[in-house]
Design a protein around this motif. Sequence first.
Motif, PDB file in Angstrom:
ATOM      1  N   ARG A  92      -3.549   0.833 -25.702  1.00 44.58           N
ATOM      2  CA  ARG A  92      -2.257   0.636 -26.811  1.00 44.58           C
ATOM      3  C   ARG A  92      -2.382   0.035 -27.601  1.00 44.58           C
ATOM      4  NH1 ARG A  92      -1.195   4.096 -28.218  1.00 44.58           N
ATOM      5  NH2 ARG A  92       0.457   2.731 -29.405  1.00 44.58           N
ATOM      6  N   ASN A  93      -4.369  -0.711 -28.164  1.00 41.49           N
ATOM      7  CA  ASN A  93      -4.479  -2.005 -28.826  1.00 41.49           C
ATOM      8  C   ASN A  93      -3.288  -2.615 -28.850  1.00 41.49           C
ATOM      9  OD1 ASN A  93      -7.047  -0.702 -29.770  1.00 41.49           O
ATOM     10  ND2 ASN A  93      -5.610   1.046 -30.937  1.00 41.49           N
ATOM     11  N   ALA A  94      -2.465  -3.452 -28.253  1.00 44.75           N
ATOM     12  CA  ALA A  94      -1.971  -4.032 -27.606  1.00 44.75           C
ATOM     13  C   ALA A  94      -2.261  -6.141 -28.164  1.00 44.75           C
ATOM     14  CB  ALA A  94      -1.204  -4.046 -26.867  1.00 44.75           C
ATOM     15  N   GLN A  95      -1.066  -6.181 -29.171  1.00 45.54           N
ATOM     16  CA  GLN A  95      -1.839  -7.519 -29.601  1.00 45.54           C
ATOM     17  C   GLN A  95      -0.938  -8.803 -29.150  1.00 45.54           C
ATOM     18  OE1 GLN A  95      -4.572  -6.933 -32.228  1.00 45.54           O
ATOM     19  NE2 GLN A  95      -4.344  -5.454 -31.626  1.00 45.54           N
ATOM     20  N   ASN A  96      -1.371  -9.405 -29.448  1.00 45.43           N
ATOM     21  CA  ASN A  96      -1.406 -10.767 -28.277  1.00 45.43           C
ATOM     22  C   ASN A  96      -0.728 -10.496 -26.948  1.00 45.43           C
ATOM     23  OD1 ASN A  96      -1.234 -12.175 -31.548  1.00 45.43           O
ATOM     24  ND2 ASN A  96       0.769 -11.388 -31.607  1.00 45.43           N
ATOM     25  N   VAL A  97      -1.892 -10.389 -26.311  1.00 45.13           N
ATOM     26  CA  VAL A  97      -1.234 -10.044 -25.065  1.00 45.13           C
ATOM     27  C   VAL A  97      -1.021 -10.903 -23.776  1.00 45.13           C
ATOM     28  CG1 VAL A  97      -2.170  -9.112 -22.457  1.00 45.13           C
ATOM     29  CG2 VAL A  97      -2.543  -7.489 -25.308  1.00 45.13           C
ATOM     30  N   THR A  98      -0.102 -11.747 -23.408  1.00 46.29           N
ATOM     31  CA  THR A  98      -0.126 -12.607 -22.402  1.00 46.29           C
ATOM     32  C   THR A  98       0.129 -12.064 -20.802  1.00 46.29           C
ATOM     33  OG1 THR A  98       1.317 -13.697 -24.545  1.00 46.29           O
ATOM     34  CG2 THR A  98       1.855 -13.946 -22.097  1.00 46.29           C
ATOM     35  N   ILE A  99      -0.350 -12.239 -20.043  1.00 47.59           N
ATOM     36  CA  ILE A  99      -0.020 -12.384 -18.281  1.00 47.59           C
ATOM     37  C   ILE A  99       1.649 -13.003 -18.497  1.00 47.59           C
ATOM     38  CG2 ILE A  99      -1.074 -12.938 -16.549  1.00 47.59           C
ATOM     39  CD1 ILE A  99      -3.351 -12.835 -17.414  1.00 47.59           C
ATOM     40  N   THR A 100       1.846 -12.611 -17.936  1.00 48.47           N
ATOM     41  CA  THR A 100       4.083 -12.843 -17.378  1.00 48.47           C
ATOM     42  C   THR A 100       4.022 -13.494 -15.800  1.00 48.47           C
ATOM     43  OG1 THR A 100       4.075 -11.036 -17.519  1.00 48.47           O
ATOM     44  CG2 THR A 100       4.279 -12.155 -19.616  1.00 48.47           C
ATOM     45  N   ASP A 101       2.961 -12.555 -15.110  1.00 45.31           N
ATOM     46  CA  ASP A 101       2.749 -12.840 -13.518  1.00 45.31           C
ATOM     47  C   ASP A 101       0.888 -12.556 -13.371  1.00 45.31           C
ATOM     48  OD1 ASP A 101       2.383 -13.086 -10.488  1.00 45.31           O
ATOM     49  OD2 ASP A 101       3.640 -11.253 -10.708  1.00 45.31           O
ATOM     50  N   PRO A 102       0.333 -13.595 -12.884  1.00 43.67           N
ATOM     51  CA  PRO A 102      -0.712 -13.852 -13.068  1.00 43.67           C
ATOM     52  C   PRO A 102      -1.229 -13.293 -11.319  1.00 43.67           C
ATOM     53  CG  PRO A 102      -0.283 -15.994 -12.545  1.00 43.67           C
ATOM     54  CD  PRO A 102       1.289 -15.230 -12.988  1.00 43.67           C
ATOM     55  N   GLY A 103      -0.115 -13.334 -10.617  1.00 47.04           N
ATOM     56  CA  GLY A 103      -0.700 -12.523  -9.246  1.00 47.04           C
ATOM     57  C   GLY A 103      -2.095 -12.946  -8.791  1.00 47.04           C
ATOM     58  N   GLY A 104      -2.938 -12.084  -7.453  1.00 42.79           N
ATOM     59  CA  GLY A 104      -3.302 -12.988  -7.094  1.00 42.79           C
ATOM     60  C   GLY A 104      -2.898 -13.447  -5.951  1.00 42.79           C
ATOM     61  N   LYS A 105      -2.416 -13.881  -5.388  1.00 46.37           N
ATOM     62  CA  LYS A 105      -1.355 -14.082  -4.513  1.00 46.37           C
ATOM     63  C   LYS A 105      -0.948 -12.974  -3.229  1.00 46.37           C
ATOM     64  CE  LYS A 105      -0.165 -18.106  -6.575  1.00 46.37           C
ATOM     65  NZ  LYS A 105       1.008 -18.801  -6.816  1.00 46.37           N
ATOM     66  N   ASN A 106      -1.153 -13.109  -1.481  1.00 47.76           N
ATOM     67  CA  ASN A 106      -0.107 -11.886  -1.094  1.00 47.76           C
ATOM     68  C   ASN A 106       0.441 -12.505  -0.546  1.00 47.76           C
ATOM     69  OD1 ASN A 106      -3.555 -10.511  -0.819  1.00 47.76           O
ATOM     70  ND2 ASN A 106      -3.674 -11.639   0.342  1.00 47.76           N
ATOM     71  N   ILE A 107       1.365 -12.220  -0.619  1.00 45.87           N
ATOM     72  CA  ILE A 107       2.759 -11.639  -0.702  1.00 45.87           C
ATOM     73  C   ILE A 107       3.206 -10.953   1.392  1.00 45.87           C
ATOM     74  CG2 ILE A 107       5.506 -11.297  -1.498  1.00 45.87           C
ATOM     75  CD1 ILE A 107       4.275 -10.905  -4.504  1.00 45.87           C
ATOM     76  N   PRO A 108       3.907 -12.229   2.445  1.00 47.38           N
ATOM     77  CA  PRO A 108       3.696 -11.448   3.040  1.00 47.38           C
ATOM     78  C   PRO A 108       5.046  -9.989   3.164  1.00 47.38           C
ATOM     79  CG  PRO A 108       2.960 -13.576   3.148  1.00 47.38           C
ATOM     80  CD  PRO A 108       3.346 -13.079   1.838  1.00 47.38           C
ATOM     81  N   CYS A 109       4.462  -8.789   3.516  1.00 48.33           N
ATOM     82  CA  CYS A 109       5.632  -7.954   3.561  1.00 48.33           C
ATOM     83  C   CYS A 109       5.322  -7.649   5.427  1.00 48.33           C
ATOM     84  CB  CYS A 109       5.572  -6.585   2.707  1.00 48.33           C
ATOM     85  SG  CYS A 109       3.962  -6.349   2.163  1.00 48.33           S
ATOM     86  N   GLY A 110       5.175  -8.431   6.308  1.00 53.91           N
ATOM     87  CA  GLY A 110       5.005  -7.967   7.910  1.00 53.91           C
ATOM     88  C   GLY A 110       3.905  -7.403   8.102  1.00 53.91           C
ATOM     89  N   ASP A 111       4.169  -7.187   9.617  1.00 52.50           N
ATOM     90  CA  ASP A 111       2.557  -6.909  10.641  1.00 52.50           C
ATOM     91  C   ASP A 111       1.814  -6.931   9.925  1.00 52.50           C
ATOM     92  OD1 ASP A 111       4.704  -5.704  12.959  1.00 52.50           O
ATOM     93  OD2 ASP A 111       4.875  -4.017  11.434  1.00 52.50           O
ATOM     94  N   GLY A 112       0.773  -8.098   9.390  1.00 55.87           N
ATOM     95  CA  GLY A 112      -0.160  -8.755   9.046  1.00 55.87           C
ATOM     96  C   GLY A 112      -0.492  -8.100   7.562  1.00 55.87           C
ATOM     97  N   HIS A 113      -0.059  -7.211   7.119  1.00 57.80           N
ATOM     98  CA  HIS A 113       0.587  -6.649   6.005  1.00 57.80           C
ATOM     99  C   HIS A 113       1.030  -7.499   4.615  1.00 57.80           C
ATOM    100  CE1 HIS A 113      -0.493  -3.531   8.540  1.00 57.80           C
ATOM    101  NE2 HIS A 113      -0.870  -2.383   7.530  1.00 57.80           N
ATOM    102  N   ALA A 114       0.758  -7.114   3.117  1.00 58.27           N
ATOM    103  CA  ALA A 114       0.862  -8.372   2.428  1.00 58.27           C
ATOM    104  C   ALA A 114       0.565  -7.265   0.698  1.00 58.27           C
ATOM    105  CB  ALA A 114      -0.236  -9.214   2.212  1.00 58.27           C
ATOM    106  N   LYS A 115       1.627  -7.556   0.332  1.00 56.59           N
ATOM    107  CA  LYS A 115       1.023  -6.742  -1.110  1.00 56.59           C
ATOM    108  C   LYS A 115       1.100  -8.196  -2.151  1.00 56.59           C
ATOM    109  CE  LYS A 115       6.191  -6.993  -2.557  1.00 56.59           C
ATOM    110  NZ  LYS A 115       7.210  -5.830  -3.138  1.00 56.59           N
ATOM    111  N   GLN A 116       0.406  -7.205  -3.310  1.00 54.29           N
ATOM    112  CA  GLN A 116       0.228  -8.272  -4.776  1.00 54.29           C
ATOM    113  C   GLN A 116       0.890  -7.784  -6.129  1.00 54.29           C
ATOM    114  OE1 GLN A 116      -4.060  -9.535  -5.791  1.00 54.29           O
ATOM    115  NE2 GLN A 116      -3.783 -10.355  -3.624  1.00 54.29           N
ATOM    116  N   THR A 117       1.505  -8.382  -7.108  1.00 58.47           N
ATOM    117  CA  THR A 117       2.315  -8.123  -8.367  1.00 58.47           C
ATOM    118  C   THR A 117       1.156  -8.978  -9.155  1.00 58.47           C
ATOM    119  OG1 THR A 117       3.840 -10.302  -8.615  1.00 58.47           O
ATOM    120  CG2 THR A 117       3.975  -8.790  -7.424  1.00 58.47           C
ATOM    121  N   PHE A 118       1.288  -8.378 -10.658  1.00 60.72           N
ATOM    122  CA  PHE A 118       0.271  -8.801 -11.768  1.00 60.72           C
ATOM    123  C   PHE A 118       1.994  -8.035 -13.256  1.00 60.72           C
ATOM    124  CE2 PHE A 118      -2.595  -8.528 -15.525  1.00 60.72           C
ATOM    125  CZ  PHE A 118      -3.220  -9.417 -15.292  1.00 60.72           C
TER     126      PHE A 118
END
Length: 152
Positions: A53-79
Amino acid sequence: MPGLPPAVRFRRAVVMLAVASLGVSACTSDDTPTASEAGRTLKNHILQLLKERNAQNVTITDPGGKNIPCGDGHAKQTFAARGDDLPERQPAALVDALVGALKRVAPYRVVSAGESGQPVRVEDKQAHTVLVLSAPLKGMYQVSGETQCLVS
């Protein structure tokens, strides 16, 4: 196999290849990524979408990269990230533009959409990722996402 007719040798070779490939596929798991792998894909998809989209001034608002536990040895990540467009562009036009550019990034499909200008939720089943495409203000793209709960 010397001494056998060529057709028989060929069929044997094909059968041996088929058996070998079945053995290999039986030893590997399905193609489900880990949470970390899907997290990297999520980040790449979001940044690529903003680039499309040719977005300008892109800013990361959630850097993610961390496992967020969601039970039974599973995890999710965000960004999440945001970027600017022309200041007079209305939120509805910006969300539509994100949806339109998405097909150049990955095979996402719309899973929920509100009224015009409201956030649109899309999913890529192969990548195990979900994105929310929005435009909270005139001239501002916002894309956030998360992976499914996956093996960490």
